[in-house]
Design an enzyme around this catalytic site. Structure first.
Site, PDB file in Angstrom:
ATOM      1  N   GLY A 156       0.802  -1.214   0.000  1.00 14.17           N
ATOM      2  CA  GLY A 156       0.000   0.000   0.000  1.00 14.17           C
ATOM      3  C   GLY A 156       0.836   1.267   0.000  1.00 14.17           C
ATOM      4  N   GLU A 159       1.556   1.783  -3.530  1.00 16.80           N
ATOM      5  CA  GLU A 159       0.316   2.196  -4.188  1.00 16.80           C
ATOM      6  C   GLU A 159       0.008   3.670  -3.916  1.00 16.80           C
ATOM      7  OE1 GLU A 159      -2.496  -1.652  -4.568  1.00 16.80           O
ATOM      8  OE2 GLU A 159      -1.843  -1.215  -2.515  1.00 16.80           O
TER       9      GLU A 159
END
Length: 306
Positions: A156, A159
């Site tokens: 994440g 991301e």
């Protein structure tokens, strides 16, 4: 955030409700409590948004500050990220956002797996949807965003960086998508943004294997814009942000809109139509006329965003 006196009043220590008179005279007890109160107050917010002062007005800095878990993203961080994005969306003076970490050796380690372990399957799904939504909102900001990556940007965390327009890496950076090693996939945009940036073949290799790449390789494959000596990524990102703030702010916004929307259509004719619409919106602005006047008069333009 409350003052130490406020904390004391709430917990009843100012009026003695929580201890007999004899214990209140115990200096050691009081010293411990005050120390604990100040320790609570000294804890940094996990997400902090601030505007830089002049001459860097218009540059916003979003910092991740959760050192005990290398900025792992939990529900609290998600809520604060959403709040920060909403503030940027309503800030008409904002021109650039820098996304950085205050934690040495870590940009963001990804989702908080200790918190995830305590969630039900439906709660994990909700968490992933929230991440996806927040990163999409960040990507949709009308102004340029720059990720400053020193150390690990994993799962994440990567991301989040992918939802930024630019990525500046220190040479100590490590970037990777380890999710398949946990029998899941990148669920906050990684399977879509990564191939759009580096191509589907490279994205598949990185996601299938979960391997990490260093900053030099990230630049080579187009995942990062620059690789600089460790500790210098923030300064490089700030230099780029300063260059951007010297340009016409409306032009920058329309350029980002034209690029992003044009990339989402298949036909070149449709993409050029998007560009034409964005260009048309700039024809009758004061900034466009100021740019032409400054060029003719051989001076620096003064843009107002109008």
């Amino acid at each position: 955030m409350r003052s130490p006196r406020g904390l004391l009043a709430i917990s009843g220590y100012l009026d003695g409700r929580h201890a007999p008179a004899a214990s209140l005279s115990n200096a050691g007890h009081h010293s411990f409590f005050f120390a604990r109160a100040f320790q609570i107050l000294a804890q940094p917010e996990p997400v902090r948004l601030q505007e830089l002062s002049a001459p860097d007005s218009g540059i916003l800095e979003l910092r991740l500050e959760r050192p005990e878990v290398k900025n792992a993203i939990n529900w609290d961080v998600l809520r604060r990220l959403r709040s920060a994005i909403e503030k940027v969306q309503t800030d008409s003076m904002a021109k650039v956002v820098l996304v950085a970490s205050s934690v040495p050796g870590a940009f963001c380690a990804g989702a908080d797996l200790k918190e995830r372990k305590l969630m039900s399957s439906s709660e994990v799904g909700e968490n992933a949807r929230s991440l996806r939504s927040i990163f999409s909102s960040f990507e949709a900001l009308p102004i340029p965003t720059i990720a400053v990556i020193e150390g690990a940007a994993l799962g994440g965390g990567l991301e989040l960086a992918l939802s930024c327009d630019l990525r500046i890496c220190g040479e100590n950076a490590e970037l990777g998508m380890p999710e398949t090693g946990l029998a899941i996939i990148p669920g906050a945009g990684g399977t879509q943004r990564l191939p759009r940036i580096v191509g589907s073949s490279r994205a598949k290799e990185l996601i299938f294997t979960g391997r990490r790449c260093d900053a030099a390789e990230a630049v080579m494959m187009g995942l990062a814009n620059y690789c600089v000596p460790a500790g210098e990524a923030y300064q490089k990102a700030l230099d780029i942000a300063r260059e951007i703030t010297q340009k016409g702010p409306l032009g920058i916004r329309m350029a980002k809109k034209a690029i992003n929307q044009g990339m989402e259509v298949a036909a070149m004719s449709s993409a050029l139509a998007v560009e034409g619409e964005c260009y048309e919106q700039l024809l009758h602005t004061q900034d466009r006329l100021e740019g032409l006047a400054a060029f003719a008069e051989k001076r620096k333009p003064v843009y107002t965003g109008k």
